[in-house]
Design a protein around this motif. Structure first.
Motif, PDB file in Angstrom:
ATOM      1  N   GLY A 395      -9.446  -7.540   5.272  1.00 56.89           N
ATOM      2  CA  GLY A 395      -9.508  -6.619   4.068  1.00 56.89           C
ATOM      3  C   GLY A 395     -10.101  -5.256   5.152  1.00 56.89           C
ATOM      4  O   GLY A 395     -11.631  -5.694   5.504  1.00 56.89           O
ATOM      5  N   THR A 396      -9.384  -4.142   5.204  1.00 54.69           N
ATOM      6  CA  THR A 396     -10.137  -3.441   5.909  1.00 54.69           C
ATOM      7  C   THR A 396     -10.000  -1.659   4.851  1.00 54.69           C
ATOM      8  O   THR A 396      -9.108  -1.377   3.815  1.00 54.69           O
ATOM      9  CB  THR A 396      -9.907  -2.943   7.146  1.00 54.69           C
ATOM     10  OG1 THR A 396      -8.640  -2.368   7.350  1.00 54.69           O
ATOM     11  CG2 THR A 396      -9.938  -4.141   7.904  1.00 54.69           C
ATOM     12  N   LEU A 397     -10.804  -0.486   5.356  1.00 52.02           N
ATOM     13  CA  LEU A 397     -10.389   0.620   4.676  1.00 52.02           C
ATOM     14  C   LEU A 397      -9.424   1.243   5.190  1.00 52.02           C
ATOM     15  O   LEU A 397      -8.794   2.163   4.723  1.00 52.02           O
ATOM     16  CB  LEU A 397     -11.728   1.824   5.512  1.00 52.02           C
ATOM     17  CG  LEU A 397     -12.817   1.286   4.692  1.00 52.02           C
ATOM     18  CD1 LEU A 397     -13.556   2.153   4.878  1.00 52.02           C
ATOM     19  CD2 LEU A 397     -12.371   1.214   3.164  1.00 52.02           C
ATOM     20  N   GLY A 398      -8.335   0.823   6.544  1.00 54.70           N
ATOM     21  CA  GLY A 398      -6.949   0.957   6.719  1.00 54.70           C
ATOM     22  C   GLY A 398      -5.815   0.201   6.170  1.00 54.70           C
ATOM     23  O   GLY A 398      -5.588   0.282   6.327  1.00 54.70           O
ATOM     24  N   GLY A 399      -6.743  -0.621   5.139  1.00 57.50           N
ATOM     25  CA  GLY A 399      -5.295  -1.217   4.766  1.00 57.50           C
ATOM     26  C   GLY A 399      -5.656  -3.001   5.143  1.00 57.50           C
ATOM     27  O   GLY A 399      -6.342  -2.881   5.310  1.00 57.50           O
ATOM     28  N   LEU A 400      -4.062  -3.966   5.031  1.00 53.25           N
ATOM     29  CA  LEU A 400      -4.659  -5.422   4.923  1.00 53.25           C
ATOM     30  C   LEU A 400      -4.241  -5.611   6.458  1.00 53.25           C
ATOM     31  O   LEU A 400      -3.482  -5.204   6.573  1.00 53.25           O
ATOM     32  CB  LEU A 400      -3.703  -6.281   3.751  1.00 53.25           C
ATOM     33  CG  LEU A 400      -3.931  -7.478   4.059  1.00 53.25           C
ATOM     34  CD1 LEU A 400      -5.130  -8.139   3.495  1.00 53.25           C
ATOM     35  CD2 LEU A 400      -3.143  -8.054   2.956  1.00 53.25           C
ATOM     36  N   THR A 423      -1.034   1.922   1.929  1.00 51.12           N
ATOM     37  CA  THR A 423      -0.131   2.463   0.546  1.00 51.12           C
ATOM     38  C   THR A 423       1.084   2.668   1.214  1.00 51.12           C
ATOM     39  O   THR A 423       1.789   2.810   0.323  1.00 51.12           O
ATOM     40  CB  THR A 423      -0.869   3.877   0.143  1.00 51.12           C
ATOM     41  OG1 THR A 423      -1.046   4.444   1.794  1.00 51.12           O
ATOM     42  CG2 THR A 423      -2.035   4.013  -0.310  1.00 51.12           C
ATOM     43  N   ALA A 424       2.192   2.344   2.031  1.00 52.18           N
ATOM     44  CA  ALA A 424       3.117   2.682   2.673  1.00 52.18           C
ATOM     45  C   ALA A 424       4.224   1.570   2.350  1.00 52.18           C
ATOM     46  O   ALA A 424       5.141   2.098   2.378  1.00 52.18           O
ATOM     47  CB  ALA A 424       3.250   3.245   3.743  1.00 52.18           C
ATOM     48  N   ASP A 425       3.361   0.594   2.275  1.00 51.91           N
ATOM     49  CA  ASP A 425       3.815  -0.483   2.101  1.00 51.91           C
ATOM     50  C   ASP A 425       3.698  -1.319   0.589  1.00 51.91           C
ATOM     51  O   ASP A 425       4.768  -2.475   0.111  1.00 51.91           O
ATOM     52  CB  ASP A 425       3.794  -1.502   3.254  1.00 51.91           C
ATOM     53  CG  ASP A 425       3.673  -1.576   4.145  1.00 51.91           C
ATOM     54  OD1 ASP A 425       4.659  -1.461   4.783  1.00 51.91           O
ATOM     55  OD2 ASP A 425       2.699  -1.060   5.312  1.00 51.91           O
ATOM     56  N   GLY A 426       3.134  -0.132  -0.799  1.00 54.31           N
ATOM     57  CA  GLY A 426       2.987  -0.591  -1.478  1.00 54.31           C
ATOM     58  C   GLY A 426       1.840  -0.455  -1.652  1.00 54.31           C
ATOM     59  O   GLY A 426       1.341  -1.059  -3.281  1.00 54.31           O
ATOM     60  N   THR A 428      -1.930   0.050  -3.302  1.00 54.82           N
ATOM     61  CA  THR A 428      -2.330   1.307  -4.383  1.00 54.82           C
ATOM     62  C   THR A 428      -3.394   2.039  -3.976  1.00 54.82           C
ATOM     63  O   THR A 428      -3.374   2.688  -4.133  1.00 54.82           O
ATOM     64  CB  THR A 428      -2.507   0.749  -6.076  1.00 54.82           C
ATOM     65  OG1 THR A 428      -3.610  -0.344  -5.439  1.00 54.82           O
ATOM     66  CG2 THR A 428      -1.382  -0.080  -6.452  1.00 54.82           C
ATOM     67  N   ASN A 429      -4.051   0.817  -2.472  1.00 55.61           N
ATOM     68  CA  ASN A 429      -5.779   1.623  -2.124  1.00 55.61           C
ATOM     69  C   ASN A 429      -5.375   1.682  -0.597  1.00 55.61           C
ATOM     70  O   ASN A 429      -4.705   0.068  -0.484  1.00 55.61           O
ATOM     71  CB  ASN A 429      -6.407   1.842  -2.738  1.00 55.61           C
ATOM     72  CG  ASN A 429      -7.587   2.359  -2.349  1.00 55.61           C
ATOM     73  OD1 ASN A 429      -7.811   3.018  -1.264  1.00 55.61           O
ATOM     74  ND2 ASN A 429      -7.972   3.012  -3.421  1.00 55.61           N
ATOM     75  N   ASP A 430      -5.701   2.070   0.182  1.00 59.61           N
ATOM     76  CA  ASP A 430      -5.968   1.275   1.498  1.00 59.61           C
ATOM     77  C   ASP A 430      -6.851   0.660   1.332  1.00 59.61           C
ATOM     78  O   ASP A 430      -6.990  -0.062   2.998  1.00 59.61           O
ATOM     79  CB  ASP A 430      -5.704   2.956   2.901  1.00 59.61           C
ATOM     80  CG  ASP A 430      -4.272   3.338   2.707  1.00 59.61           C
ATOM     81  OD1 ASP A 430      -3.243   2.386   2.576  1.00 59.61           O
ATOM     82  OD2 ASP A 430      -4.112   4.094   3.793  1.00 59.61           O
ATOM     83  N   ALA A 431      -7.734   1.470   0.766  1.00 58.31           N
ATOM     84  CA  ALA A 431      -9.129   0.554   1.172  1.00 58.31           C
ATOM     85  C   ALA A 431      -9.366  -0.942   0.452  1.00 58.31           C
ATOM     86  O   ALA A 431      -8.642  -1.069  -0.740  1.00 58.31           O
ATOM     87  CB  ALA A 431     -10.285   0.953   0.620  1.00 58.31           C
ATOM     88  N   VAL A 432      -8.849  -2.688   1.166  1.00 66.17           N
ATOM     89  CA  VAL A 432      -8.267  -3.844   1.093  1.00 66.17           C
ATOM     90  C   VAL A 432     -10.004  -3.782   0.640  1.00 66.17           C
ATOM     91  O   VAL A 432     -10.003  -4.152   1.888  1.00 66.17           O
ATOM     92  CB  VAL A 432      -7.380  -3.850   1.583  1.00 66.17           C
ATOM     93  CG1 VAL A 432      -7.221  -5.731   1.156  1.00 66.17           C
ATOM     94  CG2 VAL A 432      -6.101  -3.099   2.083  1.00 66.17           C
ATOM     95  N   ARG A 433     -10.385  -4.444  -0.502  1.00 66.43           N
ATOM     96  CA  ARG A 433     -11.370  -5.710  -1.006  1.00 66.43           C
ATOM     97  C   ARG A 433     -10.711  -7.185  -1.160  1.00 66.43           C
ATOM     98  O   ARG A 433     -10.059  -7.126  -2.043  1.00 66.43           O
ATOM     99  CB  ARG A 433     -12.630  -5.284  -1.484  1.00 66.43           C
ATOM    100  CG  ARG A 433     -13.747  -6.445  -1.712  1.00 66.43           C
ATOM    101  CD  ARG A 433     -14.929  -5.517  -2.807  1.00 66.43           C
ATOM    102  NE  ARG A 433     -15.808  -4.932  -1.379  1.00 66.43           N
ATOM    103  CZ  ARG A 433     -16.129  -4.354  -0.435  1.00 66.43           C
ATOM    104  NH1 ARG A 433     -16.728  -5.743   0.181  1.00 66.43           N
ATOM    105  NH2 ARG A 433     -16.847  -3.221   0.421  1.00 66.43           N
ATOM    106  N   LEU A 434     -10.934  -8.153  -0.213  1.00 68.61           N
ATOM    107  CA  LEU A 434     -10.403  -9.929  -0.686  1.00 68.61           C
ATOM    108  C   LEU A 434     -11.818 -10.384  -1.227  1.00 68.61           C
ATOM    109  O   LEU A 434     -12.353 -10.148  -1.242  1.00 68.61           O
ATOM    110  CB  LEU A 434     -10.195 -10.406   0.745  1.00 68.61           C
ATOM    111  CG  LEU A 434      -8.912  -9.717   1.999  1.00 68.61           C
ATOM    112  CD1 LEU A 434      -8.514 -10.223   2.680  1.00 68.61           C
ATOM    113  CD2 LEU A 434      -7.662  -9.556   0.427  1.00 68.61           C
TER     114      LEU A 434
END
Length: 434
Positions: A395-400, A423-426, A428-434
């Motif tokens: 998980g990053t600030l720029g997506g998964l 977000t272009a792939d669906g 809800t937010n580019d900031a991903v936290r797992l």
């Protein structure tokens, strides 16, 4: 810039060289908080993701990730001591303990199950008591097997027609033998090739070749009997365990761990000893492919065999003791959960090695492949998870970011980036936290 971000990633997930401290989360003997007031016998995960935990005094517990629920006589579980569990192909949970066998009346779901001592069609489950651990198995044809102390292996054969009755049969482990030791089962495993392997108190390993058709008659005797003459490094085998790759391991009461080689090694004996240590009570294989051993009554409670470590001898195993985070060095059960974590049952309760730590240990041990991941900037640690198929999710600030094992090249496996989702792939937010 890319090199700087890659260095940051490695610093975030790698342990310092030589450090072995395990960041375990402990659920200790505490009747008020967790309901634990006795030695933990086993821990096992069902298809819904819940954990089932057996104790010597407080009975059966189910952990749903939030709380522990207790099961007893009101739920159809007659004994406070449960030593083994297995789930059949239809999702029913079977339990085995000193007072006999029970089965969930309905397939497991997210509701509270009810247990019964009978099967559809009026077949009553026998009241054979089991004082050994992990003596239950379900084979690929749906038969459920239970190892007993006096009557060999009992098989429960599912209906061959919809709505038909279950049948009960027995594999007679004592044929050609005298004495009760040939009837007492110490180890049991249903293998991927369709065979059933049994270890008896008499010091034999029995290989039964089961028919693929559950309606076909069961074999009257094993196709092979292996003993010390075949390389078994001790008079009393017990635990049997098969890896995902189909390798069969076992242990003896004297503390030997062995591997079935079928003569592939020099010396041409079917069995080779690979470790001598304290008694091995359980084995597990995690999502990274590492093997884990549970020990009792020794200074070392846990051992790990990292993926790819060779040669397979005592120098290949990493040992863990109280100094490495264990609260007890008498570990009686292991469970590699589907989330990539590892659960330990021991005399002080239950402990968990988290998913993220398993992923971090894996990435810290493997090298990144030639196709270096293009990490988005700025990179912030949003978590690292090991997926069941062996891929790493970052998980990053720029997506998964998805990192997959790359077998290209020599040496240990490597990783390469195979996907990135934003977000272009669906999302809800580019900031991903797992």
């Amino acid at each position: 810039m890319r090199a700087r971000y890659l260095l940051l990633l490695l610093l975030l997930v790698c342990r310092p060289a030589g450090a072995q401290q395990l960041p375990l989360k402990h659920y200790l003997l505490d009747a008020e908080r967790f309901g634990f007031s006795g030695e933990t016998h086993f821990v096992w995960q069902d298809r819904t993701g819940c954990l089932w935990v057996g104790h010597s005094l407080t009975g059966l517990k189910r952990y749903d990730g939030v709380r522990f629920d207790s099961f007893g006589p009101a739920d159809g579980v007659p004994s406070t001591e449960v030593n083994a569990a297995v789930e059949d192909r239809d999702g029913h949970l079977w339990l085995y303990g000193p007072t006999g066998i029970v089965r969930s009346a309905e397939p497991l779901a997210y509701t509270r199950p009810r247990f019964t001592d009978s099967l559809p069609g009026g077949v009553h489950l026998p009241t054979v008591g089991g004082d050994e651990y992990r003596l239950m198995a379900c084979d690929r044809s749906g038969r459920v097997w239970v190892g007993t102390a006096r009557t060999g292996v009992i098989g429960f054969l599912p209906p061959t027609t919809p709505g038909g009755p279950w049948r009960v049969d027995t594999l007679r482990t004592w044929l050609g033998k005298t004495g009760s030791s040939a009837r007492r089962v110490r180890g049991l495993v249903a293998r991927q090739d369709g065979s059933l392997w049994v270890a008896t108190e008499a010091g034999e390993l029995l290989d039964y070749r089961l028919p693929a058709d559950p309606a076909a008659p069961l074999p009257t005797e094993p196709v092979r009997r292996l003993s010390q003459a075949d390389g078994l490094p001790g008079p009393k085998p017990r635990l049997l365990f098969e890896t995902k790759a189909g390798r069969l391991f076992g242990s003896t009461q004297s503390g030997d761990l062995w591997l079935l080689t079928d003569g592939a090694d020099a010396g041409h004996k079917p069995i080779r000893r690979v470790l001598r240590s304290a008694a091995v009570w359980d084995m597990a294989e995690d999502a990274a492919g590492d093997l884990w051993l549970a020990h009792v009554d020794g200074s070392v409670g846990l051992r790990e065999l990292p993926t790819g470590r060779q040669p397979l001898d005592s120098t290949a195993w990493v040992a863990f003791s109280g100094a490495d985070g264990l609260v007890s060095t008498s570990v009686t059960g292991l469970c590699a959960d589907r989330e990539g974590g590892l659960w330990l049952a021991h005399k002080a309760g239950l402990s968990h090695l988290p998913t993220g730590q398993a992923a971090a240990r894996l990435l810290g041990r493997w090298a990144l492949g030639d196709a270096t991941p293009t990490l988005p900037a700025p990179l912030t640690a949003g978590g690292l998870t090991l997926a069941p198929d062996g891929r790493l999710l970052l998980g990053t600030l720029g997506g998964l970011i998805v990192l997959s094992p790359d077998s290209v090249g020599s040496g240990l496996p490597r990783f390469k980036q195979t996907a990135r989702f934003t977000t272009a792939d669906g999302l809800t937010n580019d900031a991903v936290r797992l």
